[in-house]
Design a protein around this motif. Structure first.
Motif, short mmCIF file in Angstrom:
data_model
loop_
_atom_site.label_atom_id
_atom_site.label_comp_id
_atom_site.label_asym_id
_atom_site.label_seq_id
_atom_site.Cartn_x
_atom_site.Cartn_y
_atom_site.Cartn_z
N TYR A 45 0.75 -1.28 0.13
CA TYR A 45 -0.12 -0.28 0.77
C TYR A 45 0.90 1.03 -0.09
N LEU A 46 1.60 1.32 0.61
CA LEU A 46 2.84 2.61 0.93
C LEU A 46 3.72 2.12 -0.74
N GLN A 47 3.92 1.65 -1.15
CA GLN A 47 4.37 1.60 -2.39
C GLN A 47 3.56 2.27 -3.71
N GLN A 48 2.10 1.85 -3.85
CA GLN A 48 1.34 2.39 -4.30
C GLN A 48 1.30 3.62 -4.28
N LEU A 49 1.24 4.41 -2.81
CA LEU A 49 1.59 5.43 -2.87
C LEU A 49 2.19 6.75 -3.20
N GLY A 50 3.64 5.47 -2.50
CA GLY A 50 5.02 6.38 -4.22
C GLY A 50 5.72 7.41 -2.75
N ILE A 51 5.78 6.43 -0.94
CA ILE A 51 6.68 7.09 -0.57
C ILE A 51 7.88 6.78 -0.63
N ASN A 52 9.30 7.13 -0.06
CA ASN A 52 10.69 6.54 0.05
C ASN A 52 11.02 5.92 1.14
N ILE A 53 10.43 6.72 2.11
CA ILE A 53 11.03 6.67 3.49
C ILE A 53 9.87 6.17 4.51
N ILE A 54 9.70 5.90 5.78
CA ILE A 54 8.99 5.40 6.51
C ILE A 54 9.69 5.83 7.89
N TRP A 55 9.55 6.73 8.34
CA TRP A 55 9.84 7.28 10.17
C TRP A 55 9.43 6.13 10.34
N LEU A 56 9.46 5.42 11.82
CA LEU A 56 8.79 4.42 12.51
C LEU A 56 8.93 5.13 13.89
N LYS A 95 12.82 -2.28 1.73
CA LYS A 95 13.91 -2.00 0.92
C LYS A 95 14.08 -2.15 0.05
N GLN A 96 12.66 -3.58 -0.54
CA GLN A 96 12.56 -4.96 -1.53
C GLN A 96 11.91 -3.40 -2.45
N ARG A 97 11.27 -2.66 -1.80
CA ARG A 97 10.67 -1.87 -2.39
C ARG A 97 11.32 -0.65 -2.19
N ASP A 98 12.07 -0.18 -2.15
CA ASP A 98 12.46 1.14 -2.53
C ASP A 98 12.40 1.92 -1.51
N ILE A 99 12.16 1.38 -0.18
CA ILE A 99 11.71 2.32 1.30
C ILE A 99 12.92 2.08 1.47
N GLN A 100 13.07 3.00 3.26
CA GLN A 100 13.90 3.04 3.31
C GLN A 100 13.76 3.07 4.90
N ILE A 101 13.78 2.65 5.93
CA ILE A 101 13.18 2.79 7.42
C ILE A 101 13.86 3.86 8.37
N VAL A 102 13.91 4.58 8.98
CA VAL A 102 14.04 5.35 9.74
C VAL A 102 13.89 5.35 10.64
N MET A 103 14.67 5.07 11.95
CA MET A 103 14.55 4.87 13.33
C MET A 103 14.45 6.44 14.38
N ASP A 104 13.42 5.67 15.17
CA ASP A 104 13.63 7.33 15.84
C ASP A 104 13.97 6.96 17.21
N LEU A 105 14.73 7.79 17.07
CA LEU A 105 16.05 8.01 18.52
C LEU A 105 15.55 8.72 19.70
N TYR A 457 -2.34 12.41 -3.28
CA TYR A 457 -1.41 12.48 -2.46
C TYR A 457 -0.19 11.37 -3.61
N GLN A 458 -1.03 11.03 -3.52
CA GLN A 458 -0.28 9.48 -5.44
C GLN A 458 0.35 10.61 -5.97
N LYS A 459 -0.56 11.16 -7.07
CA LYS A 459 -0.30 12.52 -7.81
C LYS A 459 1.19 13.43 -7.39
N LEU A 460 1.17 14.32 -6.07
CA LEU A 460 2.06 15.50 -5.36
C LEU A 460 3.62 14.81 -5.38
N ILE A 461 3.53 13.02 -5.26
CA ILE A 461 4.58 12.43 -4.66
C ILE A 461 5.86 11.99 -5.66
N LYS A 462 4.49 11.61 -6.92
CA LYS A 462 5.46 11.10 -7.99
C LYS A 462 5.48 13.16 -9.08
N LEU A 463 4.93 13.58 -8.97
CA LEU A 463 4.98 14.96 -9.75
C LEU A 463 6.77 15.09 -9.29
#
Ligand code: NOJ
Length: 555
Positions: A45-56, A95-105, A457-463
């Motif tokens: 679902y998140l890959q479909q949205l187009g985001i590249n990073i998850i802040w967890l 990572k397989q979906r080109d998404i990086q995980i950013v951890m909360d420090l 949102y998907q369109k904005l992220i793609k733009l």
């Protein structure tokens, strides 16, 4: 004016970050609490949205006094969220979906159940004593000074075993670490490297502006040691790893934000600053006494930050997060124009210069919640402050209005996936009640509607990926004194984008600024079907918003 200083390009410049609050995202094992397996199940679902990073938001082992912002083991995962193996799987699957995980420090403080604190409490000469901040009582036995905790009450807690007070800026179960101790620094650096070695993409740093505190000088934020500490951290950990780092810095002014994010200083990628949030708060009673929304003030703040950080620094762009109310409730309309206003807010933010952050549910226009009873709330801050302030005479109704407007549970109600039981979040009773509007507002409905907030949102992220001007173009404000319309240009060489956003529920007849009269351009995005021809005057519909790309004629 147009020759921007050349900024070394970074992978996160044109990225869009999606924040997940794990407890409320998706519950795979149906115990009422979201978990890592649930997140993995939604990566497509998140890959479909187009985001590249998850802040967890934090998933570490924790007694959950502050939903994980109280960590008892930085190198383990809370049982209700899953296991370390699942976490490693999440990093790999993302990572397989080109998404990086950013951890909360979260290293301004630990949990009181962290072994360092358990040891520190044992005796004054315990080797871990100096990992925390201890002071003797005053002669009459009272706290060393009048510091308050952000979560209500004193910032000092008496420890009967050793007869000293320890310092905590948040709950008494979140003792502050002593960053003057080089052992603390080394422990944190090692832990950060351990996570970076696992392949994470960086860190979001919780209240990082507080780690340089100088207790005896009564300096909490922006202490003298803050920037040297961050430079040391950078050098010892992420500096040579091309990570994204974003510091939470409530106290940042543009000057201070440049100290953090000027690439030449080797500190952080960017900070979250909150001036656009706090301008809506009461000068004395803060978020509990919401103020009327003032667009001119808001625009001034955006323009200030866009301009000041244009050349040496980087902005983070966000409307909301797990501590803030839902954007559409605060700045838009939750009734007739919910969809239009949610899209307008997205457009207004995503065309600015910086890295945009989308908080879970924002992409479907989720709203604030109003529970009738205070007992339905779970947030430690709302509950503590409710009891403290009502005991001091603030009427119940007034405090509830503050919670309805700005309480943190607004953002924490379970993610609304579909119109089935508990919004598809869990088959068990969720830890916090679902917003009853899930029958209408949910992911499934959004994915079935080509005109939904999600696809906007998907369109904005793609733009952002397709149009480098969105990432690097200069920001030029327009119509700065207009009370209802937020308008600006982005400019790069002879490329221009004009962005117009009506922040009101009424039609606005707008005299266009000279720069954009009679331009012939290409519509990039819009939240109404019909498109304007840009003459000298146009009528904007309620919450109408659009962006048009054009070429500046050579003078
Ligand atoms: C900021 C976090 O975003 C918030 O949720 C938390 O309660 C405090 N820091 C304390 O860690």
């Amino acid at each position: 004016m147009m020759d921007n200083k050349v900024l070394a390009k970074k992978w996160w410049h044109n990225a869009v970050v999606y924040q997940i609050y794990p407890r409320s995202f998706c519950d795979a094992n149906n115990d009422g609490i979201g978990d890592i397996a649930g997140i993995i199940s939604k990566l497509d679902y998140l890959q479909q949205l187009g985001i590249n990073i998850i802040w967890l938001s934090p998933v570490y082992k924790s007694p959950m006094d502050d939903n994980g912002y109280d960590i008892s083991d930085y190198q383990d995962i809370a049982a209700e969220f899953g296991t370390l193996a699942e976490m490693e799987n999440l990093i790999a699957e993302a990572k397989q979906r080109d998404i990086q995980i950013v951890m909360d420090l979260v290293v301004n403080h630990t949990s009181d159940e962290h072994p360092w604190f358990v040891e520190a409490k044992k005796s004054k000469d315990n080797p871990y004593r100096d990992y925390y901040i201890w002071r003797q009582p005053q002669a009459d036995g009272s706290a060393p000074n009048d510091f308050h905790s952000y979560f209500g009450g004193s910032g000092w807690e008496f420890d009967a075993t050793t007869g000293d007070y320890y310092f905590h800026q948040f709950s008494k179960r979140q003792p502050d670490l002593n960053w003057e101790n080089s052992k603390v620094q080394a422990e944190v650096h090692n832990m950060m490297n351990w996570w970076l070695d696992k392949g994470i993409g960086g860190f979001r740093m919780d209240v990082i502006d507080l780690i340089g505190k100088e207790i005896d000088q009564k300096v909490m934020a922006n202490g003298a040691r803050l920037h040297p500490l961050l430079q040391e951290m950078n050098k010892a950990t992420f500096g040579h790893r091309d990570a994204l780092t974003v510091g939470e810095a409530w106290s940042a002014t543009p000057e201070i934000a440049k100290l953090y994010s000027d690439p030449a200083r080797n500190e952080l990628s960017m900070v979250f600053q909150f001036e656009h949030i706090t301008i809506g708060w009461h000068p004395q009673h803060g978020k509990w006494e919401p103020q009327a929304f003032d667009l001119i003030k808001l625009k001034k703040v955006f323009t200030k930050w866009q301009t000041e950080l244009a050349d040496n620094g980087w902005n983070s762009l966000f409307w909301d997060n797990h501590d803030l109310p839902r954007a559409v409730s605060k700045y838009g309309d939750t009734g007739e124009f919910r969809v239009e206003s949610a899209k307008m807010l997205a457009t207004a933010l995503h065309f600015l210069k910086g890295t945009p952050y989308v908080y879970q549910g924002e992409e479907i226009g989720m709203t604030n919640v109003r529970f009738d009873s205070i007992d339905d709330y779970q947030d430690i801050e709302s509950l503590n402050l409710y009891y403290e302030r009502t005991a001091a005479g603030v009427p119940h109704e007034k405090m509830m209005e503050g919670i309805y407007a700005n309480g943190r549970d607004n953002a924490r109600t379970p993610m609304q996936w579909n119109n089935e039981i508990n919004a598809g979040f869990s088959t068990a009773k969720p830890w916090l009640k679902v917003n009853p509007n899930y029958t209408e507002i949910n992911v499934q409905a959004a994915l079935n509607e080509p005109d939904s907030v999600f696809f906007h949102y998907q369109k904005l992220i793609k733009l952002r990926k397709e149009q480098p001007i969105m990432t690097y173009g200069q920001y030029i404000p327009l119509l700065e004194d207009h009370p209802d319309v937020f308008a600006y240009l982005r400019a790069q060489d002879d490329d221009r984008i004009v962005v117009l956003n009506n922040f009101s529920a009424k039609k606005v007849i707008l005299s266009l600024p000279a720069e954009v009269q009679y331009i012939k351009g290409q519509s990039l995005i819009s939240n109404y079907q019909s498109h304007h021809s840009l003459t000298d005057e146009i009528t904007l519909q309620p919450y109408e918003s659009f962006a048009v790309a054009y070429k500046q004629p050579v003078a």
